[in-house]
Scaffold this active site. Structure first.
Site, PDB file in Angstrom:
ATOM      1  N   LYS A 187      13.769   3.566  -5.440  1.00  0.00           N
ATOM      2  CA  LYS A 187      12.577   2.728  -5.499  1.00  0.00           C
ATOM      3  C   LYS A 187      12.870   1.287  -5.096  1.00  0.00           C
ATOM      4  O   LYS A 187      12.007   0.606  -4.519  1.00  0.00           O
ATOM      5  CB  LYS A 187      11.962   2.771  -6.902  1.00  0.00           C
ATOM      6  CG  LYS A 187      10.591   2.128  -7.016  1.00  0.00           C
ATOM      7  CD  LYS A 187       9.568   2.887  -6.201  1.00  0.00           C
ATOM      8  CE  LYS A 187       8.173   2.278  -6.351  1.00  0.00           C
ATOM      9  NZ  LYS A 187       7.198   2.941  -5.477  1.00  0.00           N
ATOM     10  N   SER A 230      11.277  -3.604  23.488  1.00  0.00           N
ATOM     11  CA  SER A 230      11.018  -2.834  22.274  1.00  0.00           C
ATOM     12  C   SER A 230       9.525  -2.507  22.163  1.00  0.00           C
ATOM     13  O   SER A 230       8.998  -1.770  22.976  1.00  0.00           O
ATOM     14  CB  SER A 230      11.546  -3.573  21.049  1.00  0.00           C
ATOM     15  OG  SER A 230      11.810  -2.665  20.005  1.00  0.00           O
TER      16      SER A 230
END
Length: 328
Positions: A190, A138
């Protein structure tokens, strides 16, 4: 080399003193110790980032070896690595750089930061090689992909091209302890991914788009670095890891070899004569990685509420270039 090792042991001993102070005298003593600049001064003097010469005799042609060990994060180790890569641009004696990678990846930001530094060095016609060790997956592969050449062992775990956003839903645990999350927000997204409740479909799609965006950048870095098309990269980029021999076959790695092989290849290709191969590492940073582990093992068993608190304070809900099978 003997003097260098002595200094490193002194730095390690000093780090151990700070650790013991934190265990037995509380944080106030450590704070006083740090405010007196004793630790920082000793770190700079005894450890600094001295050159440890591995071999070679020609000081006018040098190959810098930089260890990328453990999680890639926005921390002191990442700052140290970025600083040393910047120094290459101003040192006319450095003919090449080798990243000695043993990392499962980590932060998207910190991985990109190192990859960008590699590209700047290459713009100055200074070759950068990657030599993979046990794992370069990765983010560990992300920083290797732009390199001029990649070496790996047959048993290296690499690849894991992809992005993960780790998250928890503690809704059941909240209910068990009579806790109810009540967020007041300015918009419905949010608090997407909050621990206190399961994500709904719309929130998952929203966060998936963020992950997909970061993934697109990862694919482009690999495609550009390995001279592959993005469609070719995407065929390999379902998150799976490959061993070194598989990675050579699919084009993610150039050759099976180690640090010595990389040095020999650089010396021959760039016509270097017995270059000094030297390593830059920061002993205290590596030592400090283990301090949280030692401290955690002196703690009493944690209650459900303590575990809950730690999970809520942990750094989650952000895209990571991290091998999903890795646990620190």
């Amino acid at each position: 080399m003997e003097t260098s090792n002595k200094k490193r042991w002194l730095a390690g001993g000093l780090a151990l003193i700070v650790f013991l102070l934190s265990l037995f005298t509380g944080e106030s003593k450590v704070k006083d110790f740090n405010e007196a600049n004793v630790y920082e001064e000793a770190r700079q003097r005894f450890m600094g980032a001295e050159d440890e010469v591995l071999y070679g005799s020609n000081p006018n042609q040098r190959i810098m070896v930089l260890d990328v060990d453990g999680m890639i994060a926005k921390d002191d180790a990442n700052d140290f690595l970025a600083e040393k890569l910047d120094e290459v641009l101003d040192d006319a004696t450095i003919s090449a750089v080798i990243l000695h990678v043993n990392s499962p990846g980590g932060s998207v930001y910190a991985s990109e930061r190192i990859a960008k530094k590699v590209e700047k060095i290459q713009e100055k016609n200074i070759p950068v090689y990657s030599v993979m060790q046990e794992v370069a997956a990765s983010g560990g592969y992300y920083i290797s992909a732009p390199c001029d050449k990649i070496y790996a062992s047959n048993e290296t775990f690499t690849g894991s091209i992809g992005v993960i956003m780790q998250s928890y839903s503690l809704e059941g645990l909240f209910e068990e302890h009579g806790i109810k999350e009540q967020n007041v927000t300015t918009g419905k997204m949010k608090d997407a991914g909050t621990f206190g409740r399961d994500m709904n479909k719309e929130e998952k799609e929203y966060l998936q788009a963020l992950v997909d965006s970061a993934f697109g950048r990862f694919v482009k870095v690999v495609a550009d670095g390995r001279d592959m098309s993005e469609s070719e990269v995407r065929k390999l980029a379902d998150g799976r890891i490959y061993d070194g021999s598989q990675a050579v076959e699919n084009g993610l790695v150039d050759e099976i070899g180690d640090l010595d092989d990389a040095v020999a290849d650089i010396s021959e290709k760039y016509e270097l004569t017995d270059p000094v191969v030297f390593e830059k590492n920061e002993f205290a940073s590596a030592f400090a990685k283990y301090l949280p582990y030692f401290k955690s093992n002196t703690d009493n068993p944690k209650s459900d509420l303590q575990i809950l608190k730690e999970l809520m304070e942990s750094e989650k809900n952000k895209p990571m270039y991290l091998y999903g099978g890795y646990y620190e």
